[in-house]
Design a protein around this motif. Sequence first.
Motif, short mmCIF file in Angstrom:
data_model
loop_
_atom_site.label_atom_id
_atom_site.label_comp_id
_atom_site.label_asym_id
_atom_site.label_seq_id
_atom_site.Cartn_x
_atom_site.Cartn_y
_atom_site.Cartn_z
N CYS A 100 0.83 -1.21 0.00
CA CYS A 100 0.00 0.00 0.00
C CYS A 100 0.86 1.25 0.00
O CYS A 100 0.79 2.06 -0.90
CB CYS A 100 -0.93 -0.02 1.21
N CYS A 101 1.69 1.39 1.04
CA CYS A 101 2.50 2.60 1.19
C CYS A 101 3.85 2.22 1.77
O CYS A 101 4.10 1.07 2.12
CB CYS A 101 1.78 3.61 2.08
N ALA A 102 4.73 3.21 1.88
CA ALA A 102 6.09 2.94 2.34
C ALA A 102 6.13 2.35 3.75
O ALA A 102 7.07 1.64 4.10
CB ALA A 102 6.90 4.24 2.29
N ALA A 103 5.10 2.61 4.55
CA ALA A 103 5.08 2.10 5.92
C ALA A 103 5.03 0.59 5.99
O ALA A 103 5.45 -0.01 6.98
CB ALA A 103 3.90 2.71 6.68
N ASP A 104 4.48 -0.08 4.95
CA ASP A 104 4.38 -1.54 4.99
C ASP A 104 5.42 -2.22 4.09
O ASP A 104 5.29 -3.40 3.77
CB ASP A 104 2.97 -2.00 4.60
N ALA A 105 6.46 -1.48 3.68
CA ALA A 105 7.45 -2.03 2.75
C ALA A 105 8.23 -3.18 3.38
O ALA A 105 8.57 -3.16 4.56
CB ALA A 105 8.41 -0.94 2.30
N ILE A 106 8.50 -4.21 2.58
CA ILE A 106 9.36 -5.32 2.98
C ILE A 106 10.51 -5.41 1.99
O ILE A 106 10.44 -4.88 0.88
CB ILE A 106 8.59 -6.65 3.03
N VAL A 107 11.58 -6.05 2.40
CA VAL A 107 12.80 -6.08 1.58
C VAL A 107 12.95 -7.42 0.87
O VAL A 107 12.67 -8.48 1.42
CB VAL A 107 14.04 -5.79 2.44
N ASN A 108 13.36 -7.35 -0.38
CA ASN A 108 13.79 -8.52 -1.14
C ASN A 108 15.25 -8.27 -1.53
O ASN A 108 15.57 -7.20 -2.07
CB ASN A 108 12.95 -8.70 -2.41
N ARG A 109 16.14 -9.20 -1.26
CA ARG A 109 17.55 -8.95 -1.49
C ARG A 109 18.31 -10.24 -1.79
O ARG A 109 17.86 -11.33 -1.43
CB ARG A 109 18.17 -8.26 -0.28
N VAL A 110 19.46 -10.08 -2.46
CA VAL A 110 20.36 -11.20 -2.70
C VAL A 110 21.76 -10.79 -2.26
O VAL A 110 22.11 -9.59 -2.30
CB VAL A 110 20.37 -11.61 -4.19
N LEU A 111 22.55 -11.75 -1.84
CA LEU A 111 23.89 -11.49 -1.37
C LEU A 111 24.89 -11.69 -2.51
O LEU A 111 24.88 -12.73 -3.18
CB LEU A 111 24.23 -12.42 -0.21
N ILE A 112 25.75 -10.69 -2.72
CA ILE A 112 26.77 -10.73 -3.77
C ILE A 112 28.14 -10.67 -3.11
O ILE A 112 28.43 -9.74 -2.35
CB ILE A 112 26.58 -9.57 -4.76
N GLU A 113 28.98 -11.66 -3.42
CA GLU A 113 30.29 -11.72 -2.78
C GLU A 113 31.44 -11.69 -3.78
O GLU A 113 32.59 -11.55 -3.37
CB GLU A 113 30.40 -13.01 -1.94
N ASN A 114 31.16 -11.79 -5.07
CA ASN A 114 32.26 -11.88 -6.04
C ASN A 114 32.54 -10.56 -6.76
O ASN A 114 33.26 -10.54 -7.75
CB ASN A 114 31.96 -12.97 -7.08
N ARG A 115 31.97 -9.46 -6.27
CA ARG A 115 32.24 -8.14 -6.83
C ARG A 115 32.47 -7.14 -5.70
O ARG A 115 31.84 -7.25 -4.64
CB ARG A 115 31.09 -7.66 -7.71
N PRO A 116 33.36 -6.13 -5.91
CA PRO A 116 33.57 -5.11 -4.88
C PRO A 116 32.27 -4.37 -4.57
O PRO A 116 31.43 -4.17 -5.44
CB PRO A 116 34.60 -4.16 -5.52
N GLU A 117 32.16 -3.96 -3.33
CA GLU A 117 30.95 -3.28 -2.90
C GLU A 117 30.85 -1.87 -3.51
O GLU A 117 31.76 -1.06 -3.34
CB GLU A 117 30.92 -3.17 -1.38
N PRO A 118 29.77 -1.57 -4.22
CA PRO A 118 29.59 -0.23 -4.79
C PRO A 118 29.06 0.74 -3.73
O PRO A 118 28.75 0.33 -2.61
CB PRO A 118 28.56 -0.46 -5.89
N PRO A 119 28.95 2.02 -4.06
CA PRO A 119 28.43 2.99 -3.09
C PRO A 119 27.02 2.62 -2.63
O PRO A 119 26.19 2.15 -3.40
CB PRO A 119 28.42 4.31 -3.88
N LYS A 120 26.77 2.85 -1.36
CA LYS A 120 25.46 2.56 -0.77
C LYS A 120 24.37 3.34 -1.50
O LYS A 120 24.55 4.51 -1.84
CB LYS A 120 25.48 2.95 0.72
N ASP A 121 23.27 2.66 -1.75
CA ASP A 121 22.08 3.22 -2.39
C ASP A 121 22.25 3.49 -3.88
O ASP A 121 21.35 4.04 -4.52
CB ASP A 121 21.61 4.51 -1.70
N SER A 122 23.41 3.14 -4.46
CA SER A 122 23.56 3.26 -5.91
C SER A 122 22.79 2.13 -6.59
O SER A 122 22.68 1.03 -6.05
CB SER A 122 25.03 3.22 -6.32
N TRP A 123 22.24 2.41 -7.78
CA TRP A 123 21.40 1.45 -8.47
C TRP A 123 22.17 0.72 -9.56
O TRP A 123 22.98 1.32 -10.28
CB TRP A 123 20.19 2.15 -9.09
N TRP A 124 21.90 -0.59 -9.69
CA TRP A 124 22.64 -1.43 -10.64
C TRP A 124 21.71 -2.45 -11.29
O TRP A 124 20.76 -2.92 -10.67
CB TRP A 124 23.77 -2.19 -9.91
#
Length: 251
Positions: A190-214
């Motif tokens: 519905c709105c940002a208050a009920d947001a849930i996270v979907n994520r995957v873990l990446i270990e074979n690439r250097p960490e990019p800047p936080k919040d940058s989109w790829w």
Amino acid sequence: MNRLAQGMVMVLLGMAALSVTVVSQAYLNYVREEFRPFLIAAGAVLVVLGAVTAAAELRGTAEDDGEGHSHDRSHGHSHGHDHAKAPAVAWLLLAPVAMVFVVAPPALGAYTAASADPGTVAESEQVDDGSFGADTPEGEPVELKMREFVVRAWTDEERAMAGRDIRLTGFAVPNPEGEGWYLARLQMACCAADAIVNRVLIENRPEPPKDSWWTVTGRWVEPEGDLQDIRDHRFEVEEMVAVDNPPDPYE
């Protein structure tokens, strides 16, 4: 606060709602796209009601002044109607409204994704094993929403994603508990208050800047054992391309 001030506040609130829905797409930081018509309607109603309220107050003040001056000419003194005045501090109530035009809160991002529990995303969803990649030309990566990938990674006992090239888009999130980083996307009902996270873990690439989109292309690292016992499913990246923030930051 008198009626004139109330009318001005309503007008400003309505203009704020219209500015984030008609002039821009900033409303997508807070609610789903389907709510746009309702926000526009609410903003328009507030502007009209506020304008009517302010106009009525101004008209009433003008009429009272006219009656007072007429009475002065007849009797030499004024008995005009007195209007109750709110204290000057009441005008500070306009400050939060005005701030909407200056500082708009951004969409939820890396902080929310890093602190969320990813284990509750796919509990009630299932997948159609026969549909995976059916619409993708041979040799091309299967493009999935992050939610679709996570649901399959947790529930697809046939493991249809194993060995397939997959393309995902999301934002970078540091991993506070170990090596690697997350590619994440937030999902809201519905709105940002009920947001849930979907994520995957990446270990074979250097960490990019936080919040940058790829946009990343690679493969699911197929785990051993029960899929739903895995806290974070891993993704091995073969190609990374930086992208601008999408118009809708949520799925």
